[in-house]
Design an enzyme around this catalytic site. Sequence first.
Site, PDB file in Angstrom:
ATOM      1  N   PRO A 143       0.341  -1.134   0.075  1.00  0.00           N
ATOM      2  CG  PRO A 143      -0.314  -0.356   2.262  1.00  0.00           C
ATOM      3  CD  PRO A 143       0.864  -1.822   1.081  1.00  0.00           C
ATOM      4  CB  CYS A 144       3.063   2.709  -2.773  1.00  0.00           C
ATOM      5  SG  CYS A 144       1.847   2.891  -4.080  1.00  0.00           S
TER       6      CYS A 144
END
Length: 186
Positions: A143-144
Amino acid sequence: MAVSWASVAAPEPLGGVSVAVTAAGAAAVAFSARPPDEVPTRLATAPPADAQRTALVARQVGEYLAGRRRVFDFPVDWSLTSGPQRTVLQALHRAVGYGRTVTYGELAAGSGVYDAVPPGERWAAAREVGQIMGSNPVALIVPCHRVVASDGLGGYGGGYGGVEVKRWLLTLEGVLAPTLDWSGPA
């Protein structure tokens, strides 16, 4: 093509999501309703996932985008990452859960990127983490979008909507309050 693709419908601004799945796990995400025409060489020769694993990935990504899933319980195929990029992305994947955020600098510190940087130049490590987030092949799953600037959202390379995709995902997760025009899950 050895890799299997799972396509998932997604609301705007995402439009759609395609996930490359190998025998080792989810290996790449494309913010598009259909898989890209070209596949990275390292995936083209990977053993494909069986239909059951591909369906599992598609179902869980769809559940996440519909607001019904907070954690993915399928493996990630890290073959498109290496070196510091892999180290930072794996630290992010382990440490920053649904509905939480971390700054670029905090992720640099938590992943060990600061260890090689003199204290007066730690801004450079935070910038390096930002570049790594921009090169994340498994965006959404790793989850950047949960990595933010110390003074705001920061950038986002995922999806054709750029930072609006990041804003949408953080709203979905409850980090940001929805605006009147937000088109989230029903």
